[in-house]
Design an enzyme around this catalytic site. Sequence first.
Site, PDB file in Angstrom:
ATOM      1  N   SER A   1       0.853  -1.189   0.000  1.00  0.00           N
ATOM      2  CA  SER A   1       0.000   0.000   0.000  1.00  0.00           C
ATOM      3  C   SER A   1       0.887   1.237   0.000  1.00  0.00           C
ATOM      4  O   SER A   1       2.072   1.161   0.301  1.00  0.00           O
ATOM      5  CB  SER A   1      -0.878   0.006   1.245  1.00  0.00           C
ATOM      6  OG  SER A   1      -0.057   0.188   2.390  1.00  0.00           O
ATOM      7  N   LYS A   2       0.262   2.348  -0.322  1.00  0.00           N
ATOM      8  CA  LYS A   2       1.001   3.605  -0.336  1.00  0.00           C
ATOM      9  C   LYS A   2       1.592   3.881   1.045  1.00  0.00           C
ATOM     10  O   LYS A   2       2.717   4.313   1.190  1.00  0.00           O
ATOM     11  CB  LYS A   2       0.035   4.727  -0.718  1.00  0.00           C
ATOM     12  CG  LYS A   2       0.568   5.581  -1.852  1.00  0.00           C
ATOM     13  CD  LYS A   2      -0.482   6.540  -2.330  1.00  0.00           C
ATOM     14  CE  LYS A   2      -1.146   6.015  -3.586  1.00  0.00           C
ATOM     15  NZ  LYS A   2      -2.172   6.900  -4.123  1.00  0.00           N
ATOM     16  N   ARG A   3       0.780   3.571   2.046  1.00  0.00           N
ATOM     17  CA  ARG A   3       1.230   3.844   3.401  1.00  0.00           C
ATOM     18  C   ARG A   3       2.444   2.985   3.788  1.00  0.00           C
ATOM     19  O   ARG A   3       3.419   3.476   4.336  1.00  0.00           O
ATOM     20  CB  ARG A   3       0.084   3.615   4.381  1.00  0.00           C
ATOM     21  CG  ARG A   3       0.477   4.034   5.779  1.00  0.00           C
ATOM     22  CD  ARG A   3      -0.511   3.598   6.786  1.00  0.00           C
ATOM     23  NE  ARG A   3      -1.789   4.284   6.588  1.00  0.00           N
ATOM     24  CZ  ARG A   3      -2.846   4.058   7.339  1.00  0.00           C
ATOM     25  NH1 ARG A   3      -2.782   3.181   8.324  1.00  0.00           N
ATOM     26  NH2 ARG A   3      -3.974   4.700   7.123  1.00  0.00           N
TER      27      ARG A   3
ATOM     28  N   ASN B   1       5.505   4.250   1.992  1.00  0.00           N
ATOM     29  CA  ASN B   1       6.070   5.445   2.632  1.00  0.00           C
ATOM     30  C   ASN B   1       6.848   5.088   3.884  1.00  0.00           C
ATOM     31  O   ASN B   1       7.947   5.580   4.116  1.00  0.00           O
ATOM     32  CB  ASN B   1       4.962   6.437   2.989  1.00  0.00           C
ATOM     33  CG  ASN B   1       4.402   7.110   1.747  1.00  0.00           C
ATOM     34  OD1 ASN B   1       5.087   7.171   0.715  1.00  0.00           O
ATOM     35  ND2 ASN B   1       3.180   7.587   1.816  1.00  0.00           N
TER      36      ASN B   1
END
Length: 496
Positions: A263-265, A268
């Site tokens: 996921s993007k999270r 990051n």
Amino acid sequence: MASTDDSVRVRFAPSPTGRLHIGGLRTALYNYLFARKHDGDFVLRIEDTDRSRYVADAEEDIESALEWTNLHYDEGPEKGGDHVPYRQSERGDLYQTYAQKLIDAGAAYYAFDTEEELATMREEGGEHGSAAYDPTTRQDMRNSLTMAPDEVQEKIENGDEYVVRLKVPRRKTIRFEDEVRGTVTFESDELDDQVLLKSDGMPTYHLANIVDDHLMEISHVIRGEEWLSSTPKHVLMYEALGWEPPTFAHLPLIMSPEGGKLSKRDANRLGIPVYVQDYKKAGYEPEGLVNFLALLGWNPGTEEELFSLEEMVEAFSLDRVGASGVQFDLDKLRWVNEHYVRDLSLDELVERVRPVAEAEGYEVSDERLREICSLVQERVQVASEVVTNNRYFFEDPDEYEEAGVEKRWNEESADLLGTYADRLEEVDADAFDTDTVETVLRDLADEKDVGAGAIIHPARLAVSGRSYGPGVFGLLAAAGKQACLRRMRTAVERLG
Ligand code: GLU
């Protein structure tokens, strides 16, 4: 008759809902490789019918990402081709025509339900507890399957709002071949009556996608696994329209190094750039990124891991694309990238590093930057690390590596380093080069009857703050006379 390769036509069909992410680039790459391998066409189609998610700069970002990575397409919005326009929003009422054909074929219907009615349906569910608009709930709703034909006609003529939905058959097994997964089957009872045409007359992804794949004569649909569950709906539409579906190939999911979909999270948190432009900003080589992405789902079947784009085209085949998720491995990317950094000419490396230095607020002449690059080219994995891993070229170290001090700094270090600094002070700034700093150091070591290391290690610690790095004389010369003197004297003071 042997089938000919020239019938291969593939497309990359991003929705401009944001910047192109790394998964999107991988899809583009696999389409590109497949097209080139089979002397086919690679089409860029912009799927922009969802105006609520439209992002104005997204298309430009997609174009520039493809440009940067050298994935040139043959037909597309900016380039034209036999099937213009390549932006779905510009394709007029084409989709309405095909929605009508689906209705005429009995494969789609009008639905007039209001938002409230839909909400109630979802809450109450259907016969079998289904909360979707599907064969079990549609019978209680307001649509052309439940209403009298003249009532339907009247509503349409009145200009009442409606959507067109796919009429999913009951208890049907939908089967299709996937180049990556083999035969895939879905039960129609798992599907809902997908909206095909929205009340504003715009098609949804599903309708626009199959109409254009057909009209643009797409032979192979190569896309991410997240679209697999849409495919049975597409197959139903192909059947209803009497069209032969393209061959499908659904690429494996990109997984987090910790497992689960990336996921993007997660990305990051794990320091994995999400967007293609972020890889560019971080200083990755486009060839390195593309090489890495090729291996993220495809394997060449040999030990070989480094491929130029042409070599990838040569080696690529869909049957070596795996179906199970592949973990994103940043170290692998860095390892692949490193090889491309080594291959850069010094001028190219300087060109890559210059904006990084500037962004960091470092002023440095071209000549000096060249010198720095030549010293560390073999020691970095990403071009930007010339700056970010070697800040001592640009600023005084504010601390000294502890283990280095422990091991390399002893009671005579301060005295030797202080004397070395004094000697270097006598050297003309213009003559402060690798050979000179070395000669001065070796002469001093002879004179003091110590090994060169007794001065080399403290000098390196003082000037770079570290016990490792490029050749020490090159390092001193690149740091420059004033910085060397200042840093050596500071170290003498601080480390005593
Ligand atoms: N527009 C879809 C996307 O954003 C295309 C999916 C497909 O290739 O069919 O990825």
